[in-house]
Design an enzyme around this catalytic site. Structure first.
Site, short mmCIF file in Angstrom:
data_model
loop_
_atom_site.label_atom_id
_atom_site.label_comp_id
_atom_site.label_asym_id
_atom_site.label_seq_id
_atom_site.Cartn_x
_atom_site.Cartn_y
_atom_site.Cartn_z
N PHE A 153 0.95 -1.15 0.05
CA PHE A 153 -0.01 0.04 -0.01
C PHE A 153 0.87 1.39 -0.14
O PHE A 153 0.26 2.34 -0.48
CB PHE A 153 -1.17 -0.13 1.22
CG PHE A 153 -0.16 0.46 2.64
CD1 PHE A 153 0.02 1.74 2.99
CD2 PHE A 153 0.24 -0.41 3.43
CE1 PHE A 153 0.53 2.11 4.07
CE2 PHE A 153 0.78 -0.36 4.43
CZ PHE A 153 0.90 1.06 5.07
N LYS A 177 -1.34 -7.07 -9.27
CA LYS A 177 -2.16 -7.07 -8.09
C LYS A 177 -1.80 -5.87 -7.16
O LYS A 177 -0.82 -5.97 -6.57
CB LYS A 177 -2.02 -8.48 -7.53
CG LYS A 177 -3.16 -8.95 -6.66
CD LYS A 177 -3.79 -8.19 -5.57
CE LYS A 177 -3.00 -8.13 -4.29
NZ LYS A 177 -3.48 -7.44 -3.21
N GLU A 180 -5.06 -3.86 -2.02
CA GLU A 180 -6.75 -3.64 -2.08
C GLU A 180 -7.05 -2.47 -1.25
O GLU A 180 -8.13 -1.97 -1.45
CB GLU A 180 -7.23 -4.94 -1.47
CG GLU A 180 -6.89 -5.29 -0.04
CD GLU A 180 -5.70 -6.06 0.46
OE1 GLU A 180 -4.69 -6.03 -0.45
OE2 GLU A 180 -5.73 -6.88 1.36
N SER A 230 5.16 -7.12 3.48
CA SER A 230 5.74 -7.45 4.63
C SER A 230 6.69 -8.82 4.42
O SER A 230 6.45 -9.58 3.58
CB SER A 230 4.77 -7.52 5.70
OG SER A 230 3.79 -8.58 5.33
N CYS A 285 9.56 1.45 3.55
CA CYS A 285 10.54 0.17 3.89
C CYS A 285 12.03 0.82 4.01
O CYS A 285 13.06 0.29 4.42
CB CYS A 285 10.58 -0.80 2.68
SG CYS A 285 11.08 -0.23 1.08
N GLU A 379 9.36 -4.36 13.11
CA GLU A 379 8.94 -3.02 12.10
C GLU A 379 7.66 -2.50 12.48
O GLU A 379 6.73 -3.11 12.79
CB GLU A 379 8.89 -3.53 10.61
CG GLU A 379 8.31 -2.42 9.72
CD GLU A 379 8.26 -3.29 8.51
OE1 GLU A 379 7.77 -4.25 7.95
OE2 GLU A 379 8.87 -2.52 7.41
P1 NAD Z 1 1.39 -6.68 3.13
O1 NAD Z 1 2.54 -7.87 3.21
O2 NAD Z 1 0.27 -6.67 4.12
O3 NAD Z 1 0.59 -6.69 1.60
C1 NAD Z 1 1.41 -6.86 0.37
C2 NAD Z 1 0.71 -7.31 -0.72
O4 NAD Z 1 0.40 -8.82 -0.18
C3 NAD Z 1 -0.67 -6.80 -0.69
O5 NAD Z 1 -0.82 -6.85 -2.25
C4 NAD Z 1 -1.69 -7.77 0.01
O6 NAD Z 1 -2.93 -7.77 -0.61
C5 NAD Z 1 -1.01 -9.26 -0.12
N1 NAD Z 1 -1.24 -9.82 1.21
C6 NAD Z 1 -1.60 -9.28 2.33
N2 NAD Z 1 -1.84 -10.47 3.12
C7 NAD Z 1 -1.68 -11.69 2.45
C8 NAD Z 1 -1.73 -13.00 2.73
N3 NAD Z 1 -2.05 -13.20 4.06
N4 NAD Z 1 -1.64 -13.66 1.84
C9 NAD Z 1 -1.39 -13.59 0.59
N5 NAD Z 1 -1.13 -12.09 0.16
C10 NAD Z 1 -1.30 -11.10 1.22
O7 NAD Z 1 1.96 -5.12 3.04
P2 NAD Z 1 1.55 -3.82 3.01
O8 NAD Z 1 0.92 -3.71 4.65
O9 NAD Z 1 0.44 -3.58 2.17
O10 NAD Z 1 2.80 -2.96 3.00
C11 NAD Z 1 3.88 -2.60 3.88
C12 NAD Z 1 4.92 -3.66 4.10
O11 NAD Z 1 5.63 -3.68 2.76
C13 NAD Z 1 6.03 -3.38 5.20
O12 NAD Z 1 6.47 -4.51 5.74
C14 NAD Z 1 7.02 -2.58 4.05
O13 NAD Z 1 8.45 -2.75 4.71
C15 NAD Z 1 7.02 -3.52 3.19
N6 NAD Z 1 7.46 -3.13 1.79
C16 NAD Z 1 8.74 -3.43 1.39
C17 NAD Z 1 9.49 -2.82 0.57
C18 NAD Z 1 10.88 -3.21 0.10
O14 NAD Z 1 11.20 -2.71 -0.80
N7 NAD Z 1 11.63 -4.04 0.68
C19 NAD Z 1 8.70 -1.82 -0.32
C20 NAD Z 1 7.51 -1.40 0.12
C21 NAD Z 1 6.90 -1.83 0.97
#
Ligand code: NAD
Length: 488
Positions: A153, A177, A180, A230, A285, A379
């Site tokens: 997000f 994808k 959401e 994450s 991140c 985090e």
């Molecule tokens: P998230 O892991 O909750 O979601 C990421 C994606 O995974 C979304 O599209 C979501 O729909 C999907 N998702 C969520 N739960 C799921 C599940 N149980 N099973 C399958 N898919 C699932 O992350 P977020 O809250 O959207 O974003 C924040 C996180 O992203 C933080 O941990 C941040 O550090 C990380 N991030 C990392 C980088 C990097 O370059 N390393 C860059 C941006 C964000």
């Protein structure tokens, strides 16, 4: 293409807005006000299958174009991003909650990512060598087929742009994808790609949550998946898609350490660290999350507090993504306080006048944190920095090394030897020297180490070329009479 309505956010498949057959949907809420912006569909495996079929249908003619032909569309897309810059800034600001300045930086970085994709014909030239007299070996980069990107997000436009322009310019057809909780910017991106002349089916969007992510990992016709999110979900996606024999690069979460030495240029360090911990409300991140103050760095901590107090929600600080995120961040702060840490600047219970339904946390600085506390290890993903006091640079690096993450680390000092020590010994993929957010600019690639990234490739730059292509090696005897072909 139909205009995307902000009351319903469906899928974008084969150049058309398509409803989902799942019957499930989710409210898209603006973190600025708590108001509902749209309802997004939560798709299922049947919707994905439709998108894969559209991508497969588009693939032969798209991959049959030359790279130079394909990037002409990316050039036009880049111009459209510039033309629609203000509108995109507003969209990102509204759906994600970051400030308009931060949204502008996001659009500009997206434009830079497009520029890298536009330069691919200058980079991805075949290699040819005459290996025996009259016999040549040629190596060329070929697309993989139908590929997917799953994104988080916090950068609704920029993180998709890490994958989309390069993957499609290199001849793949893609399914995105979006998160959401912020699907609107990605849908606008689809419209602008269509306006740039991208053939239907080359780029598709399937909205949804866990169900659609799992369907992507399982779909036999998807060749490669890039994931950003994450660590917990990055592990799931990496394991599931590689178990299904796909290529995967999965970027995870972070806990970035800044090591601050007493000789650092105090004003610069303080403003840089305050910006790093609070930019995008700490939802980056690359954000500074733990500061290791080596020796007597009190004067820098004092200045950091002064800088942090100048950053205020509703003025120069945006919202956090949800009520749940606000509650989580405040829980971390309260727990640290209960465990004996000292709250120097307290951002809890923040409200913005006229936007009482929004989700705000002001910058928070927690001192005298011990390395075993949750605020030191986990985090938080909010505008919070935990200060750990340390007696030596060696101990500071040991603390950094003990983190399971490894996205970024930085050192603030004017001493070259100390800077070099941290550069060499920090266990992170991206290192800053007097830089609080050490994001590599194009063409240098983006990607962490340890539990901040799974898979061999970085997500941008030269590394992404290798990720989104496979090598074809051809051996050619131009002169049938040549007898110097030693293999046969
Ligand atoms: P998230 O892991 O909750 O979601 C990421 C994606 O995974 C979304 O599209 C979501 O729909 C999907 N998702 C969520 N739960 C799921 C599940 N149980 N099973 C399958 N898919 C699932 O992350 P977020 O809250 O959207 O974003 C924040 C996180 O992203 C933080 O941990 C941040 O550090 C990380 N991030 C990392 C980088 C990097 O370059 N390393 C860059 C941006 C964000």
């Amino acid at each position: 293409m139909q205009t995307i309505s902000h009351t319903q956010t469906a899928n974008y498949i084969g150049g058309q807005i398509q409803p989902s057959t799942s019957g499930r949907h989710l409210d898209v809420i603006s973190p600025l006000t708590g108001q509902i912006l749209s309802q997004v569909v939560l798709s299922n495996a049947a919707d994905l299958d439709q998108a894969v079929k559209a991508a497969q249908a588009a693939y032969p003619s798209w991959s049959g174009l030359t790279l130079k032909e394909r990037v002409q569309i990316i050039f036009r897309f880049r111009s459209l991003l510039e033309q629609h810059r203000s509108e995109l800034i507003q969209l990102i600001h509204t759906e994600n909650g970051k400030t308009p300045d931060e949204a502008a930086a996001e659009v500009d970085k997206g434009i830079e990512l497009c520029e890298f994709a536009c330069s691919l014909p200058q980079i991805v030239a075949d290699q040819v060598q005459e290996v025996s007299r009259g016999v040549e070996c040629r190596v060329s980069h070929k697309p993989l087929g139908v590929v997917a990107a799953i994104v988080p997000f916090n950068f609704p436009l920029m993180v998709p742009m890490w994958s989309v322009p390069n993957a499609i310019a290199l001849g793949n057809c893609m399914i995105l994808k979006p998160s959401e909780v912020v699907p609107l910017s990605a849908m606008r991106m689809g419209e602008l790609l269509a306006q740039a002349g991208l053939p239907a089916g080359v780029f598709n969007i399937v909205n949804g949550d866990r169900e659609i992510v799992e369907a992507i990992c399982d779909h036999p016709q998807i060749q490669a998946v890039s994931f950003v999110g994450s660590t917990a979900i990055a592990k799931v996606v990496y394991k599931r898609s590689t178990a299904n024999l796909k290529r995967c690069t999965a970027l995870g979460g972070a806990k970035n350490h800044l090591i601050v030495l007493p000789d650092a240029a105090a004003d610069m360090a303080a403003s840089n660290i305050a910006a790093s911990m609070s930019g995008c409300a700490g939802q980056r991140c690359m954000a500074a999350s733990a500061m290791i103050a080596v020796g007597n760095s009190q004067h820098i901590i004092d200045k950091l507090c002064d800088e942090a107090r100048k950053i205020q929600a509703g003025k120069n600080l945006g919202a956090v993504i949800s009520a749940a995120a606000k509650a989580r961040i405040e829980r971390y702060i309260t727990e640290a306080e209960q465990q004996g840490a000292k709250i120097l600047v307290d951002g809890r219970n923040t409200f913005v006048e006229g936007k009482e339904g929004g989700f705000y946390v002001n910058p928070t600085i927690i001192d005298y944190v011990s390395p075993d506390m949750a605020v030191a290890k986990e985090e938080i993903f909010g505008p919070v920095i935990a200060i750990i006091r340390s007696n030596s640079i060696e101990e500071a690096v040991r603390i950094e090394n003990n983190s399971p993450y490894g996205n970024a680390a930085a050192v603030f000092t004017q001493n070259g030897a100390w800077a070099k020590y941290v550069m060499e010994n920090a266990s992170a993929g991206m290192i800053g020297v007097n830089v609080g957010v050490p994001v590599p600019r194009e063409p240098f690639s983006f990607g962490g180490w340890n539990e901040s990234k799974f898979g061999a490739h970085d997500i941008t730059g030269h590394s992404s070329i290798e990720f989104w292509t496979q090598l074809k090696k051809t051996t050619i005897k131009w002169n049938a009479e040549a007898r110097t072909n030693w293999m046969s």
